[in-house]
Design a protein around this motif. Sequence first.
Motif, PDB file in Angstrom:
ATOM      1  N   ALA A 110      41.526  47.489  46.548  1.00 44.44           N
ATOM      2  CA  ALA A 110      41.460  48.117  45.466  1.00 44.44           C
ATOM      3  C   ALA A 110      40.434  49.140  45.435  1.00 44.44           C
ATOM      4  O   ALA A 110      39.052  48.785  46.240  1.00 44.44           O
ATOM      5  CB  ALA A 110      41.528  46.927  44.459  1.00 44.44           C
ATOM      6  N   TYR A 111      40.501  49.505  44.342  1.00 42.10           N
ATOM      7  CA  TYR A 111      38.742  50.130  44.239  1.00 42.10           C
ATOM      8  C   TYR A 111      38.709  50.418  43.273  1.00 42.10           C
ATOM      9  O   TYR A 111      39.105  50.353  41.909  1.00 42.10           O
ATOM     10  CB  TYR A 111      38.881  52.126  44.780  1.00 42.10           C
ATOM     11  N   ASP A 112      36.724  50.469  42.731  1.00 41.46           N
ATOM     12  CA  ASP A 112      36.465  51.425  41.577  1.00 41.46           C
ATOM     13  C   ASP A 112      36.711  50.399  40.665  1.00 41.46           C
ATOM     14  O   ASP A 112      37.217  50.589  39.599  1.00 41.46           O
ATOM     15  CB  ASP A 112      36.771  52.816  41.149  1.00 41.46           C
ATOM     16  N   ILE A 113      36.724  49.457  40.481  1.00 41.62           N
ATOM     17  CA  ILE A 113      36.536  47.754  39.719  1.00 41.62           C
ATOM     18  C   ILE A 113      35.453  47.662  38.665  1.00 41.62           C
ATOM     19  O   ILE A 113      34.484  47.003  39.467  1.00 41.62           O
ATOM     20  CB  ILE A 113      37.519  46.952  40.336  1.00 41.62           C
ATOM     21  N   ALA A 114      34.909  47.161  38.046  1.00 39.17           N
ATOM     22  CA  ALA A 114      33.998  46.889  37.485  1.00 39.17           C
ATOM     23  C   ALA A 114      34.158  45.744  36.329  1.00 39.17           C
ATOM     24  O   ALA A 114      35.340  45.628  35.237  1.00 39.17           O
ATOM     25  CB  ALA A 114      32.993  48.137  36.045  1.00 39.17           C
ATOM     26  N   VAL A 115      33.692  44.485  36.937  1.00 33.89           N
ATOM     27  CA  VAL A 115      33.977  42.780  35.886  1.00 33.89           C
ATOM     28  C   VAL A 115      32.898  42.759  35.549  1.00 33.89           C
ATOM     29  O   VAL A 115      31.869  42.834  36.430  1.00 33.89           O
ATOM     30  CB  VAL A 115      34.202  41.999  37.344  1.00 33.89           C
ATOM     31  N   SER A 116      33.010  42.251  33.942  1.00 36.94           N
ATOM     32  CA  SER A 116      31.661  41.589  33.046  1.00 36.94           C
ATOM     33  C   SER A 116      32.139  40.830  32.590  1.00 36.94           C
ATOM     34  O   SER A 116      33.746  40.700  31.928  1.00 36.94           O
ATOM     35  CB  SER A 116      30.976  43.304  33.201  1.00 36.94           C
ATOM     36  N   LYS A 117      31.178  40.066  31.096  1.00 31.97           N
ATOM     37  CA  LYS A 117      31.360  39.297  30.490  1.00 31.97           C
ATOM     38  C   LYS A 117      32.046  38.417  31.191  1.00 31.97           C
ATOM     39  O   LYS A 117      33.278  38.115  30.458  1.00 31.97           O
ATOM     40  CB  LYS A 117      31.514  39.932  29.169  1.00 31.97           C
ATOM     41  N   LEU A 118      32.341  37.804  32.075  1.00 29.30           N
ATOM     42  CA  LEU A 118      33.883  36.966  32.697  1.00 29.30           C
ATOM     43  C   LEU A 118      32.948  34.950  32.515  1.00 29.30           C
ATOM     44  O   LEU A 118      31.755  34.762  32.782  1.00 29.30           O
ATOM     45  CB  LEU A 118      33.853  36.982  33.947  1.00 29.30           C
ATOM     46  N   TRP A 119      34.041  33.994  31.921  1.00 25.01           N
ATOM     47  CA  TRP A 119      33.136  33.186  32.041  1.00 25.01           C
ATOM     48  C   TRP A 119      34.763  32.329  32.551  1.00 25.01           C
ATOM     49  O   TRP A 119      35.308  32.685  32.228  1.00 25.01           O
ATOM     50  CB  TRP A 119      33.741  32.331  30.534  1.00 25.01           C
ATOM     51  N   CYS A 120      34.261  31.032  33.601  1.00 24.19           N
ATOM     52  CA  CYS A 120      35.125  30.762  34.506  1.00 24.19           C
ATOM     53  C   CYS A 120      34.765  28.874  34.478  1.00 24.19           C
ATOM     54  O   CYS A 120      33.668  28.951  35.015  1.00 24.19           O
ATOM     55  CB  CYS A 120      34.919  31.241  35.937  1.00 24.19           C
ATOM     56  N   ARG A 121      35.731  28.227  34.490  1.00 23.06           N
ATOM     57  CA  ARG A 121      35.530  26.486  34.227  1.00 23.06           C
ATOM     58  C   ARG A 121      36.582  25.891  34.528  1.00 23.06           C
ATOM     59  O   ARG A 121      37.526  26.098  34.894  1.00 23.06           O
ATOM     60  CB  ARG A 121      34.989  26.303  32.439  1.00 23.06           C
ATOM     61  N   GLY A 122      36.105  25.645  35.828  1.00 22.95           N
ATOM     62  CA  GLY A 122      37.305  24.493  36.714  1.00 22.95           C
ATOM     63  C   GLY A 122      37.947  25.330  37.183  1.00 22.95           C
ATOM     64  O   GLY A 122      39.239  24.685  37.661  1.00 22.95           O
ATOM     65  N   THR A 123      37.561  26.922  38.347  1.00 24.64           N
ATOM     66  CA  THR A 123      38.213  27.580  38.775  1.00 24.64           C
ATOM     67  C   THR A 123      37.724  27.824  40.280  1.00 24.64           C
ATOM     68  O   THR A 123      36.339  27.394  40.431  1.00 24.64           O
ATOM     69  CB  THR A 123      38.295  28.518  38.491  1.00 24.64           C
ATOM     70  N   ALA A 124      38.293  28.362  41.476  1.00 22.73           N
ATOM     71  CA  ALA A 124      37.655  28.344  42.628  1.00 22.73           C
ATOM     72  C   ALA A 124      36.560  29.822  42.319  1.00 22.73           C
ATOM     73  O   ALA A 124      36.219  30.416  40.917  1.00 22.73           O
ATOM     74  CB  ALA A 124      37.900  29.020  43.649  1.00 22.73           C
ATOM     75  N   PRO A 125      35.381  29.946  43.201  1.00 22.31           N
ATOM     76  CA  PRO A 125      34.513  30.965  42.776  1.00 22.31           C
ATOM     77  C   PRO A 125      35.420  32.559  42.971  1.00 22.31           C
ATOM     78  O   PRO A 125      36.835  32.724  43.679  1.00 22.31           O
ATOM     79  CB  PRO A 125      33.680  31.263  44.354  1.00 22.31           C
ATOM     80  N   VAL A 126      34.170  33.377  42.163  1.00 27.14           N
ATOM     81  CA  VAL A 126      35.348  34.510  41.885  1.00 27.14           C
ATOM     82  C   VAL A 126      35.399  35.431  43.920  1.00 27.14           C
ATOM     83  O   VAL A 126      34.972  35.099  44.938  1.00 27.14           O
ATOM     84  CB  VAL A 126      34.562  35.250  41.231  1.00 27.14           C
ATOM     85  N   ARG A 127      35.714  36.514  43.963  1.00 31.19           N
ATOM     86  CA  ARG A 127      36.258  37.016  45.128  1.00 31.19           C
ATOM     87  C   ARG A 127      36.181  38.851  44.976  1.00 31.19           C
ATOM     88  O   ARG A 127      36.620  38.931  44.673  1.00 31.19           O
ATOM     89  CB  ARG A 127      37.312  37.132  45.406  1.00 31.19           C
ATOM     90  N   ASN A 128      35.309  39.183  45.384  1.00 37.68           N
ATOM     91  CA  ASN A 128      34.904  40.681  46.132  1.00 37.68           C
ATOM     92  C   ASN A 128      35.221  41.025  47.149  1.00 37.68           C
ATOM     93  O   ASN A 128      34.469  41.357  47.698  1.00 37.68           O
ATOM     94  CB  ASN A 128      33.632  40.957  44.685  1.00 37.68           C
ATOM     95  N   GLY A 129      36.850  40.844  47.284  1.00 38.21           N
ATOM     96  CA  GLY A 129      37.306  41.822  49.224  1.00 38.21           C
ATOM     97  C   GLY A 129      36.754  43.659  48.906  1.00 38.21           C
ATOM     98  O   GLY A 129      37.102  43.920  49.444  1.00 38.21           O
ATOM     99  N   CYS A 130      36.886  43.307  48.004  1.00 40.07           N
ATOM    100  CA  CYS A 130      36.837  45.677  47.483  1.00 40.07           C
ATOM    101  C   CYS A 130      35.281  46.042  47.075  1.00 40.07           C
ATOM    102  O   CYS A 130      34.427  47.078  46.490  1.00 40.07           O
ATOM    103  CB  CYS A 130      37.986  45.641  46.243  1.00 40.07           C
ATOM    104  N   ALA A 131      34.069  45.247  47.711  1.00 37.31           N
ATOM    105  CA  ALA A 131      32.778  45.850  47.151  1.00 37.31           C
ATOM    106  C   ALA A 131      32.128  46.942  48.071  1.00 37.31           C
ATOM    107  O   ALA A 131      31.664  48.169  47.448  1.00 37.31           O
ATOM    108  CB  ALA A 131      31.840  44.991  47.637  1.00 37.31           C
ATOM    109  N   ALA A 132      32.580  47.457  49.208  1.00 39.76           N
ATOM    110  CA  ALA A 132      32.525  48.501  50.182  1.00 39.76           C
ATOM    111  C   ALA A 132      33.356  50.198  49.238  1.00 39.76           C
ATOM    112  O   ALA A 132      33.219  50.975  49.658  1.00 39.76           O
ATOM    113  CB  ALA A 132      33.155  48.544  50.937  1.00 39.76           C
ATOM    114  N   GLN A 133      34.168  49.787  48.128  1.00 39.19           N
ATOM    115  CA  GLN A 133      35.341  51.087  47.542  1.00 39.19           C
ATOM    116  C   GLN A 133      34.649  50.671  46.375  1.00 39.19           C
ATOM    117  O   GLN A 133      35.617  50.780  45.196  1.00 39.19           O
ATOM    118  CB  GLN A 133      36.482  50.316  47.768  1.00 39.19           C
ATOM    119  N   ASN A 134      33.612  50.383  45.687  1.00 37.02           N
ATOM    120  CA  ASN A 134      32.788  50.795  44.605  1.00 37.02           C
ATOM    121  C   ASN A 134      33.515  49.490  43.761  1.00 37.02           C
ATOM    122  O   ASN A 134      33.393  49.868  42.594  1.00 37.02           O
ATOM    123  CB  ASN A 134      33.411  51.892  43.896  1.00 37.02           C
ATOM    124  N   CYS A 135      33.439  47.862  44.316  1.00 38.75           N
ATOM    125  CA  CYS A 135      34.052  47.119  43.169  1.00 38.75           C
ATOM    126  C   CYS A 135      33.180  46.587  42.430  1.00 38.75           C
ATOM    127  O   CYS A 135      32.452  45.768  43.855  1.00 38.75           O
ATOM    128  CB  CYS A 135      34.994  46.305  43.550  1.00 38.75           C
TER     129      CYS A 135
END
Length: 167
Positions: A110-135
Amino acid sequence: IQNTGYTGISLGWGWGTHVSGPQTFAKNNHITGNRLTGIMSALNDGGCTYTLGPQPGSTVSGNYCQQDRAPVVGCFYHDNGSRFFSTFNNVADSSPAPCVYLQGCCNSPAYDIAVSKLWCRGTAPVRNGCAAQNCTIDAKSLFVLEPTQPWPAAAQAIIDAAGADAR
């Protein structure tokens, strides 16, 4: 949307084949205000929301994902070649999968994805596999709660407004 064998809402096409070459005509798409419960009961490579391919000006916002049963990918999942999404004001509850997963594998991340204002309860940790592609996943507005913690007011407002019955 409830009790599905696969993804709750799927948007896009391409698996990255149009990321650097000719672009897709899909743009300004919005997955907004949905209540998705009991998703992914049979298959694995999907989520409450699933995107694929570049879609300039598109958003995933105001959604409540509860019980995404897939163990690997994510409740809010931007797969290979997803591009130009803003994903914000979403809530995920009770899943073995990451709250959000930004795909980074297979020579077409993936490229150029911006995630913000996210609430997570009882889930696995977030994963950003495309930080090098501006995610990006904004750490200042990522709220991870223990499974028994009550929702903060902002998350509860999203939950209360999500779904057809809320409108």
